[in-house]
Design a protein around this motif. Structure first.
Motif, PDB file in Angstrom:
ATOM      1  N   ASP A 230      43.788  45.647  45.999  1.00 29.86           N
ATOM      2  CA  ASP A 230      43.209  46.645  45.114  1.00 29.86           C
ATOM      3  C   ASP A 230      41.780  46.903  45.577  1.00 29.86           C
ATOM      4  OD1 ASP A 230      43.117  48.466  43.028  1.00 29.86           O
ATOM      5  OD2 ASP A 230      42.452  46.987  41.552  1.00 29.86           O
ATOM      6  N   GLY A 231      41.255  48.063  45.204  1.00 30.58           N
ATOM      7  CA  GLY A 231      39.882  48.386  45.557  1.00 30.58           C
ATOM      8  C   GLY A 231      39.791  49.341  46.729  1.00 30.58           C
ATOM      9  N   ASN A 232      38.629  49.325  47.372  1.00 25.39           N
ATOM     10  CA  ASN A 232      38.303  50.263  48.440  1.00 25.39           C
ATOM     11  C   ASN A 232      38.485  49.600  49.802  1.00 25.39           C
ATOM     12  OD1 ASN A 232      37.197  52.116  50.190  1.00 25.39           O
ATOM     13  ND2 ASN A 232      35.220  52.268  49.163  1.00 25.39           N
ATOM     14  N   PRO A 233      39.450  50.047  50.611  1.00 22.64           N
ATOM     15  CA  PRO A 233      39.677  49.416  51.920  1.00 22.64           C
ATOM     16  C   PRO A 233      38.541  49.635  52.909  1.00 22.64           C
ATOM     17  CG  PRO A 233      41.060  51.357  51.669  1.00 22.64           C
ATOM     18  CD  PRO A 233      40.436  51.115  50.335  1.00 22.64           C
ATOM     19  N   GLU A 234      37.593  50.514  52.586  1.00 20.41           N
ATOM     20  CA  GLU A 234      36.444  50.729  53.458  1.00 20.41           C
ATOM     21  C   GLU A 234      35.189  50.018  52.942  1.00 20.41           C
ATOM     22  OE1 GLU A 234      35.925  54.897  54.016  1.00 20.41           O
ATOM     23  OE2 GLU A 234      37.871  55.171  54.985  1.00 20.41           O
ATOM     24  N   ALA A 235      35.345  49.188  51.931  1.00 23.37           N
ATOM     25  CA  ALA A 235      34.206  48.471  51.357  1.00 23.37           C
ATOM     26  C   ALA A 235      33.679  47.416  52.328  1.00 23.37           C
ATOM     27  CB  ALA A 235      34.604  47.810  50.043  1.00 23.37           C
ATOM     28  N   GLU A 236      32.408  47.089  52.172  1.00 17.60           N
ATOM     29  CA  GLU A 236      31.795  46.050  52.994  1.00 17.60           C
ATOM     30  C   GLU A 236      32.031  44.655  52.420  1.00 17.60           C
ATOM     31  OE1 GLU A 236      27.655  46.912  53.450  1.00 17.60           O
ATOM     32  OE2 GLU A 236      28.012  48.236  55.174  1.00 17.60           O
ATOM     33  N   ILE A 237      32.558  44.593  51.204  1.00 17.73           N
ATOM     34  CA  ILE A 237      32.751  43.312  50.521  1.00 17.73           C
ATOM     35  C   ILE A 237      34.231  43.126  50.231  1.00 17.73           C
ATOM     36  CG2 ILE A 237      32.113  41.906  48.518  1.00 17.73           C
ATOM     37  CD1 ILE A 237      29.733  43.992  48.216  1.00 17.73           C
ATOM     38  N   MET A 238      34.786  41.989  50.656  1.00 17.77           N
ATOM     39  CA  MET A 238      36.182  41.669  50.388  1.00 17.77           C
ATOM     40  C   MET A 238      36.243  40.359  49.628  1.00 17.77           C
ATOM     41  SD  MET A 238      39.383  41.377  53.056  1.00 17.77           S
ATOM     42  CE  MET A 238      41.026  40.912  52.495  1.00 17.77           C
ATOM     43  N   LEU A 239      37.027  40.322  48.561  1.00 24.81           N
ATOM     44  CA  LEU A 239      37.238  39.117  47.776  1.00 24.81           C
ATOM     45  C   LEU A 239      38.668  38.632  47.975  1.00 24.81           C
ATOM     46  CD1 LEU A 239      35.361  41.273  45.937  1.00 24.81           C
ATOM     47  CD2 LEU A 239      35.195  39.230  44.509  1.00 24.81           C
ATOM     48  N   VAL A 240      38.821  37.314  48.142  1.00 26.37           N
ATOM     49  CA  VAL A 240      40.142  36.738  48.381  1.00 26.37           C
ATOM     50  C   VAL A 240      40.416  35.669  47.330  1.00 26.37           C
ATOM     51  CG1 VAL A 240      41.646  35.524  49.993  1.00 26.37           C
ATOM     52  CG2 VAL A 240      39.970  37.177  50.855  1.00 26.37           C
ATOM     53  N   GLY A 241      41.490  35.868  46.552  1.00 28.11           N
ATOM     54  CA  GLY A 241      41.902  34.893  45.559  1.00 28.11           C
ATOM     55  C   GLY A 241      43.045  34.032  46.060  1.00 28.11           C
ATOM     56  N   GLU A 242      43.693  33.340  45.131  1.00 26.63           N
ATOM     57  CA  GLU A 242      44.742  32.396  45.498  1.00 26.63           C
ATOM     58  C   GLU A 242      46.112  33.070  45.571  1.00 26.63           C
ATOM     59  OE1 GLU A 242      44.400  29.283  42.614  1.00 26.63           O
ATOM     60  OE2 GLU A 242      42.408  28.676  43.299  1.00 26.63           O
ATOM     61  N   GLY A 243      46.576  33.582  44.436  1.00 21.31           N
ATOM     62  CA  GLY A 243      47.876  34.231  44.391  1.00 21.31           C
ATOM     63  C   GLY A 243      48.042  34.976  43.082  1.00 21.31           C
ATOM     64  N   PRO A 244      49.005  35.860  42.989  1.00 17.96           N
ATOM     65  CA  PRO A 244      49.194  36.639  41.764  1.00 17.96           C
ATOM     66  C   PRO A 244      49.626  35.772  40.591  1.00 17.96           C
ATOM     67  CG  PRO A 244      50.391  37.596  43.632  1.00 17.96           C
ATOM     68  CD  PRO A 244      49.962  36.231  44.041  1.00 17.96           C
ATOM     69  N   GLY A 245      49.189  36.165  39.391  1.00 21.16           N
ATOM     70  CA  GLY A 245      49.696  35.582  38.158  1.00 21.16           C
ATOM     71  C   GLY A 245      50.749  36.483  37.550  1.00 21.16           C
ATOM     72  N   GLU A 246      51.077  36.247  36.288  1.00 14.90           N
ATOM     73  CA  GLU A 246      52.151  37.000  35.641  1.00 14.90           C
ATOM     74  C   GLU A 246      51.826  38.488  35.560  1.00 14.90           C
ATOM     75  OE1 GLU A 246      54.837  36.928  31.555  1.00 14.90           O
ATOM     76  OE2 GLU A 246      52.920  35.874  31.615  1.00 14.90           O
ATOM     77  N   GLN A 247      50.634  38.833  35.092  1.00 13.72           N
ATOM     78  CA  GLN A 247      50.289  40.238  34.943  1.00 13.72           C
ATOM     79  C   GLN A 247      50.186  40.936  36.293  1.00 13.72           C
ATOM     80  OE1 GLN A 247      50.179  42.076  32.118  1.00 13.72           O
ATOM     81  NE2 GLN A 247      51.005  40.193  31.238  1.00 13.72           N
ATOM     82  N   GLU A 248      49.656  40.229  37.290  1.00 12.89           N
ATOM     83  CA  GLU A 248      49.559  40.798  38.626  1.00 12.89           C
ATOM     84  C   GLU A 248      50.948  41.064  39.205  1.00 12.89           C
ATOM     85  OE1 GLU A 248      45.839  38.981  37.510  1.00 12.89           O
ATOM     86  OE2 GLU A 248      47.880  38.187  37.506  1.00 12.89           O
ATOM     87  N   ASP A 249      51.863  40.137  38.955  1.00 12.35           N
ATOM     88  CA  ASP A 249      53.239  40.287  39.430  1.00 12.35           C
ATOM     89  C   ASP A 249      53.907  41.499  38.788  1.00 12.35           C
ATOM     90  OD1 ASP A 249      55.671  39.296  40.763  1.00 12.35           O
ATOM     91  OD2 ASP A 249      56.356  38.819  38.749  1.00 12.35           O
ATOM     92  N   LEU A 250      53.611  41.738  37.523  1.00 10.30           N
ATOM     93  CA  LEU A 250      54.216  42.865  36.814  1.00 10.30           C
ATOM     94  C   LEU A 250      53.603  44.205  37.231  1.00 10.30           C
ATOM     95  CD1 LEU A 250      54.471  41.358  33.203  1.00 10.30           C
ATOM     96  CD2 LEU A 250      56.339  41.729  34.824  1.00 10.30           C
ATOM     97  N   GLN A 251      52.278  44.218  37.456  1.00  4.51           N
ATOM     98  CA  GLN A 251      51.588  45.474  37.740  1.00  4.51           C
ATOM     99  C   GLN A 251      51.421  45.751  39.233  1.00  4.51           C
ATOM    100  OE1 GLN A 251      48.098  46.338  35.301  1.00  4.51           O
ATOM    101  NE2 GLN A 251      48.676  44.723  33.855  1.00  4.51           N
ATOM    102  N   GLY A 252      51.595  44.746  40.078  1.00  4.90           N
ATOM    103  CA  GLY A 252      51.487  44.960  41.520  1.00  4.90           C
ATOM    104  C   GLY A 252      50.071  45.064  42.027  1.00  4.90           C
ATOM    105  N   LYS A 253      49.090  44.583  41.247  1.00  4.32           N
ATOM    106  CA  LYS A 253      47.690  44.599  41.669  1.00  4.32           C
ATOM    107  C   LYS A 253      47.072  43.233  41.410  1.00  4.32           C
ATOM    108  CE  LYS A 253      46.640  49.500  40.883  1.00  4.32           C
ATOM    109  NZ  LYS A 253      45.721  50.439  40.173  1.00  4.32           N
ATOM    110  N   PRO A 254      46.151  42.781  42.276  1.00 10.43           N
ATOM    111  CA  PRO A 254      45.511  41.484  42.048  1.00 10.43           C
ATOM    112  C   PRO A 254      44.449  41.562  40.955  1.00 10.43           C
ATOM    113  CG  PRO A 254      44.609  42.511  44.015  1.00 10.43           C
ATOM    114  CD  PRO A 254      45.742  43.401  43.544  1.00 10.43           C
ATOM    115  N   PHE A 255      44.296  40.463  40.238  1.00 15.09           N
ATOM    116  CA  PHE A 255      43.234  40.294  39.239  1.00 15.09           C
ATOM    117  C   PHE A 255      43.241  41.406  38.192  1.00 15.09           C
ATOM    118  CE2 PHE A 255      41.767  37.599  42.672  1.00 15.09           C
ATOM    119  CZ  PHE A 255      41.264  36.495  41.995  1.00 15.09           C
TER     120      PHE A 255
END
Length: 269
Positions: free
Chosen positions: A113-138
């Motif tokens: 999710d977010g801007n693929p041209e951004a200078e800042i990238m955040l990396v989490g662990e893995g999707p939770g329930e809501q992320e799994d349902l909506q298809g987006k991280p966090f």
């Protein structure tokens, strides 16, 4: 003790939601079985069969070869990731990938999710329930806290790019296993390489240990900057606490705030 009665619709849905949350994948039978009663039942002696007449020995037929999917080999995963020349191609490769069992249990791929041209990238662990349902991280409670953390230093999802170490939800929101990490990490590394962020922020134990290549826990690593080379891309990386951890231990929010100020200072410098 109240009499046993069938569940009403609301109770049945609540039970199914609970089973899904703890990672129950399928029913083992149509009817419930009381295993305690079965184990307590006296065993019956089985009759001893009469010996059969000896027969001439024959050669055993050759066993059929076992089919092994090469895509469950991390080296093959690395090769697959390398074929992607854009984020869209990488998403397509990951959607077609069948080598990780996490995919078979998840609702869908959670790519980014977010801007693929951004200078800042955040990396989490893995999707939770809501992320799994909506298809987006966090996008659950932890994601809402992450949004507030970013807003506190003048950032939002239009100015960052967010992904996870594994793109499919582990059952019960457990940590990814070493095998799952080995299979999925090449995809994340290629994702970092294609985004080419100036700054990389790892959220929690799993991405910090993997990308910083350390056995130290996040409480020892948080606040530290490292220069990382990820495939062909070089970036500055900062480790910080996962928002889900902050929800469980609110006293640690002060530490995460220091990390956010450190990120802002690096951006502004």
């Amino acid at each position: 003790m109240s009499e046993n009665r069938p569940l009403n619709d609301a109770e049945a849905r609540a039970a199914l939601d609970w089973y899904r949350a703890v990672g129950v994948d399928f029913a083992v039978g149509e009817e419930p079985v009381d295993r305690f009663a079965a184990s307590a039942a006296p065993s019956r002696a089985r009759p001893i069969p009469a010996p059969e007449a000896p027969v001439a020995a024959t050669a055993a037929p050759a066993a059929a070869p076992i089919a092994i999917s090469l895509t469950s080999d991390p080296t093959e995963t690395t090769a697959l990731a390398a074929t992607a020349q854009s984020l869209d191609e990488l998403r397509a490769v990951m959607n077609a990938y069948e080598g990780c069992l996490l995919k078979k249990r998840a609702t869908q791929l959670v790519f980014a999710d977010g801007n693929p041209e951004a200078e800042i990238m955040l990396v989490g662990e893995g999707p939770g329930e809501q992320e799994d349902l909506q298809g987006k991280p966090f996008v659950g409670r932890a994601g809402q806290l992450l949004d507030r953390m970013l807003a506190a230093i003048g950032l939002d999802r239009s100015k960052v790019y967010i992904a996870n170490m594994v793109p499919w939800r582990p059952p019960g929101n457990r940590d990814p296993s070493p095998e799952e990490m080995a299979l999925c990490t090449p995809f994340l590394l290629r994702q970092v390489e294609l985004v080419a962020p100036k700054f990389l922020v790892t959220l929690g134990n799993v991405p910090t240990k993997s990308l910083f290549q350390t056995q130290n826990g996040i409480t020892r690593m948080r606040g530290q900057w490292r220069d990382l080379t990820i495939n062909s891309h070089q970036t500055r990386a900062l480790a910080t606490l996962h928002p889900a951890y902050l929800l469980r231990t609110p006293a640690s929010k002060a530490l995460a705030w220091r990390d956010m100020l450190s990120l802002k200072q690096a951006i502004d410098s």
